[in-house]
Design a protein around this motif. Structure first.
Motif, PDB file in Angstrom:
ATOM      1  N   LYS A 158       0.867  -1.179   0.000  1.00  0.00           N
ATOM      2  CA  LYS A 158       0.000   0.000   0.000  1.00  0.00           C
ATOM      3  C   LYS A 158       0.897   1.221   0.000  1.00  0.00           C
ATOM      4  O   LYS A 158       2.026   1.170   0.529  1.00  0.00           O
ATOM      5  N   SER A 159       0.418   2.283  -0.575  1.00  0.00           N
ATOM      6  CA  SER A 159       1.313   3.410  -0.770  1.00  0.00           C
ATOM      7  C   SER A 159       0.569   4.723  -0.584  1.00  0.00           C
ATOM      8  O   SER A 159      -0.665   4.765  -0.570  1.00  0.00           O
ATOM      9  N   ASP A 160       1.341   5.796  -0.438  1.00  0.00           N
ATOM     10  CA  ASP A 160       0.772   7.127  -0.324  1.00  0.00           C
ATOM     11  C   ASP A 160       1.783   8.122  -0.901  1.00  0.00           C
ATOM     12  O   ASP A 160       2.996   7.864  -0.862  1.00  0.00           O
ATOM     13  N   VAL A 220       7.315  12.792  -1.554  1.00  0.00           N
ATOM     14  CA  VAL A 220       7.853  11.539  -1.031  1.00  0.00           C
ATOM     15  C   VAL A 220       6.819  10.446  -1.286  1.00  0.00           C
ATOM     16  O   VAL A 220       5.615  10.668  -1.133  1.00  0.00           O
ATOM     17  N   LEU A 221       7.328   9.285  -1.698  1.00  0.00           N
ATOM     18  CA  LEU A 221       6.454   8.120  -1.868  1.00  0.00           C
ATOM     19  C   LEU A 221       6.650   7.216  -0.660  1.00  0.00           C
ATOM     20  O   LEU A 221       7.775   6.837  -0.333  1.00  0.00           O
ATOM     21  N   VAL A 222       5.556   6.902   0.030  1.00  0.00           N
ATOM     22  CA  VAL A 222       5.639   6.040   1.203  1.00  0.00           C
ATOM     23  C   VAL A 222       5.030   4.700   0.834  1.00  0.00           C
ATOM     24  O   VAL A 222       3.934   4.651   0.285  1.00  0.00           O
ATOM     25  N   VAL A 223       5.765   3.592   1.095  1.00  0.00           N
ATOM     26  CA  VAL A 223       5.200   2.282   0.797  1.00  0.00           C
ATOM     27  C   VAL A 223       5.317   1.367   2.016  1.00  0.00           C
ATOM     28  O   VAL A 223       6.231   1.500   2.824  1.00  0.00           O
ATOM     29  N   SER A 224       4.349   0.466   2.130  1.00  0.00           N
ATOM     30  CA  SER A 224       4.350  -0.481   3.234  1.00  0.00           C
ATOM     31  C   SER A 224       3.744  -1.779   2.696  1.00  0.00           C
ATOM     32  O   SER A 224       2.713  -1.741   2.033  1.00  0.00           O
ATOM     33  N   PRO A 225       4.411  -2.945   2.932  1.00  0.00           N
ATOM     34  CA  PRO A 225       3.908  -4.186   2.314  1.00  0.00           C
ATOM     35  C   PRO A 225       2.549  -4.584   2.874  1.00  0.00           C
ATOM     36  O   PRO A 225       2.288  -4.404   4.065  1.00  0.00           O
TER      37      PRO A 225
END
Lengths: 508, 230
Positions: A158-160, A220-225
């Motif tokens: 998932k990303s933001d 900034v791209l934030v990603v989390s599995p």
């Protein structure tokens, strides 16, 4: 995640491997009278090969051992025991096991490679598709949607997107938020493109990718599995970086689209303003020209009009002239305010424009003494002659208006450091100190209830023009009575003109 | 110098302005022909044998500058331009194209008649008729002997200053644009060097004018050029 986990194949795969070996044994048993044992070994090896091809590495290992065991049990005499009569069969077993294991491993490896390539190909296609839709995206929402969909479906995260807000803070732009730490995001935002090697990894389970645009950092791209597997995420580091730079390019493009649109709107409104101004000035000037011309013609009629009518004609002429200058002032102010005035700056002596202004006001100045004091060593100045003439005319008109006849009006200039100060002084009533600064605002006059005509635009125009030249304007009081309006012009670097020899023939 | 029966064409699209201009010219004893468009004006100019054209720059059908060029293609007759203030570029373009003088709207009848008279007078005069010696104020310019004197006392000039003075004097009464003067005195490659011209005009004023800051002969047409007045 699309990628299946090869390290732990399903139990079913082992069962299938065992089944395959059992079936081989069953098929080979009736063939025993017809086939040499060597060929039965071949059948088992084929089975291991097929198992490794279809079911992967570990089931192939199982099949290898099982095959050796079944071969021993069912085919090597004495049959139906694991005992071996002839010791040379031990060699057969070892070779069989070794060959089975190696072919199994190799085949499984190949299969895995093929699978990975297919995966890669699929992800690349997905990446291309995302790049395509990003390059066509016309809104921020579209960019966010494209990138979030790709990251979720292809990489499984998932990303933001965090974009800079008005006060330099980072604002989440995506719909489905990712839990992130603001200070780490800000650190990522401040990262330099050249020094950044790895994504910032402060909070476990979240990665920050800086979106480097070509001119500045875009966010900034934030990603989390999705499944919490951070190692798999780090394995996709290169892909994520590519995604980040694609997003950065898309954001940059959106920014320039906005800039271009704003410029277009500006140009359109500028054109509109300028056409309104020119239409307005034409429509105002034409009737005034007629009015003034007719009044002037009337006043000059031959034979002369009777005295009363003559006075009326003179009054009409005078008032229409005043109206003209009022309209000119209003139009000038409108033009200056609309930014329509382009300075046509040229290097020139101040003396010339002073002379031109005095000449223009010759008739109004008739009742006053005019003195000029311009030092001969005054440097050339760079200014727009028409506009500075306007400043001088407005100041002179003011001086005429506010000083009693026969007054003396002085135009002086002197160099002060890197500026030249030009002063127009009169010996009139002067200006109360409290009103001096305000004088240069629009529609402000020396005294509120003055019997003298005017609306207080002249000095505002002067200030606009002088400031456009990088100078200042102020009103001073003279100790001997009256006031001085002083404006400055920067000296700059005047061009040098070579001196020229005198004409010999002209010498007498 | 007989300009009494001069024929003048007035090309102006605003009928009211055209009317008062024609009335004033009539009153002064000249014959006038009116045109409301550039096309009509050019036809009138070609058929009426005019002595002078008064031309508004803001015509609806064509650029006034083009009309000046058209007329200049076949005739040197004087052209007086009417234009709005703050339209310096239009004035310069018209003058460069060959117009002789301009009047800024709004203008008075007195001003109009004075300009028309000056142009008609100029047109009757030929350079040869001027003679070599011209005097203005206390200055005497002798072009045959290349000398300039004030009250009999010789004044010293550089070659460029002298050439500039002669150019101005030869076109007395007419507005010369910066570009025209630079081309005439310095040559075509100097037409953008306005500051040269300004400095040398300054020199001339220092030598010729009683008060250089309030010149009586070498007059500035701000943003446009210079006019020499005898």
């Amino acid at each position: 995640m699309l990628q299946p986990n090869h390290d732990q194949p399903a139990l079913g795969h082992y069962a299938l491997a065992a089944l395959a070996c059992t079936v081989t044994a069953l098929i080979a048993t009736p063939l025993r009278p017809y086939l040499d044992l060597v060929n039965i070994v071949m059948l088992f090896l084929l089975t291991v090969f097929l198992v490794s091809l279809r079911l992967g590495k570990q089931p192939a290992v199982l099949a290898a051992f099982l095959s050796v065991a079944l071969f021993d049990f069912f085919f090597v005499p004495p049959r139906l025991t694991f005992a071996v009569a002839d010791a040379q069969y031990l060699v057969t077993f070892i070779v069989m096991l070794a060959v089975a294991l190696v072919t199994g491993q190799l085949t499984a490896g190949l299969r895995r490679q093929a699978e990975i390539s297919t995966q890669e190909a699929r992800r690349n296609i997905a990446l291309y598709e995302m790049a395509k839709s990003l390059s066509g995206a016309m809104t921020l929402a579209h960019v966010i949607e494209c990138s979030q969909d790709f990251l979720r479906d292809v990489i499984g995260v998932k990303s933001d997107l965090l974009l800079p807000g008005e006060q330099g803070e980072l604002v989440s732009a995506g719909k489905h938020g990712v839990w992130y730490e603001a200070h780490v995001a800000l650190m990522a935002y401040a990262e330099d493109r050249r020094t950044q090697r790895h994504p910032l990894t402060e909070l476990d389970g979240v990665r920050y990718y800086t979106l480097h645009g070509s001119t500045r950092t875009r966010g900034v791209l934030v990603v989390s599995p999705l499944d919490g597997d951070i190692d798999a995420l780090d394995a996709d580091h290169a892909l994520l970086e590519a995604v980040a730079s694609l997003i950065a390019i898309a954001l940059e493009r959106l920014h320039y689209v906005e800039v271009a649109q704003a410029a277009q709107i500006d140009m359109a409104s500028e054109r509109l303003r300028s056409s309104i101004l020119s239409a307005l000035s034409h429509d105002l000037r034409t009737p005034l020209t007629i009015l003034y011309g007719q009044a002037d013609a009337l006043a000059l009629t031959k034979p002369p009009l009777p005295e009363k009518q003559q006075q009326a004609a003179d009054a009409i002429r005078e008032q229409s002239m005043r109206l003209c200058s009022l309209v000119e002032n209003l139009l000038d102010m409108a033009r200056l305010h609309a930014g329509q005035v382009k300075l046509r700056k040229e290097w020139q002596p101040l003396e010339e424009v002073v002379g031109a202004a005095i000449k223009l006001l010759e008739r109004s100045l008739a009742g006053h003494m005019i003195k000029t004091a311009l030092p001969p060593d005054l440097p050339l100045l760079e200014f727009d002659a028409v506009l500075i003439e306007r400043v001088l005319c407005n100041l002179l008109e003011n001086a005429i208006k506010y000083s009693p006849e026969p007054g003396t009006i002085e135009i002086k200039a002197k160099q002060v450091d890197t500026k030249v100060e030009v002063a127009v002084c009169d010996n009139g009533t002067g200006i109360p100190e409290a009103r001096r600064e305000k004088l240069f605002d629009m529609f402000v006059r020396g005294s509120a209830e003055s019997p003298l005509p005017g609306v207080g635009l002249g000095l505002a125009i002067c200030r606009a023009i002088v400031e456009a030249h990088g100078g200042e304007i102020r009103a001073d009081d003279r100790p001997e009575g009256g006031s001085c309006f002083v404006f400055t012009l920067p000296v700059g670097n005047p061009p040098v003109i070579e001196a020229e020899a005198e004409l010999p023939e002209v010498r007498v | 110098m007989n300009s009494a029966m001069a024929r003048i064409i007035v090309i102006e699209d605003e009928s009211q302005i055209r009317k008062f201009v024609c009335d004033a010219l009539h009153e002064a004893g000249w014959q006038t022909f009116e045109a409301g468009t550039a096309a009509q004006g050019v036809v009138e100019a070609g058929t009426r044998k005019p002595d002078l054209i008064i031309l508004d720059l803001g015509l609806p059908d064509r650029d006034g500058v083009e009309v000046v060029r058209d007329v200049r293609a076949w005739s040197g007759l004087p052209i007086l331009i009417l234009s709005a203030r703050s339209a310096e570029n239009d004035k310069i373009a018209a003058l460069d194209a060959g117009a002789d003088d301009y009047l800024t709207k709004p203008f008075g009848v007195g001003e109009l008649l004075a300009r028309v008279r000056a142009l008609l007078r100029r047109n009757l005069r030929t350079p040869e008729a001027d003679g070599a010696v011209v005097s203005f104020g206390s200055i005497v310019l002798d072009r045959a002997h290349r000398t300039v004197s004030r009250n009999g006392e010789a004044l010293h000039f550089t070659p460029i200053e002298y050439r500039l003075l002669c150019t101005l004097v030869a076109s007395a009464g007419k507005v010369l644009t910066h570009r025209q003067l630079l081309r005439e005195v310095w040559g075509p490659s100097y037409v953008e060097s306005n500051h040269y011209l300004r400095i040398f005009i300054g020199h001339l004023r220092q030598k010729l004018e009683a008060d250089p800051a309030q010149p009586q002969h070498i007059l500035t047409e701000t943003g446009v050029g210079y006019r020499f007045q005898l």
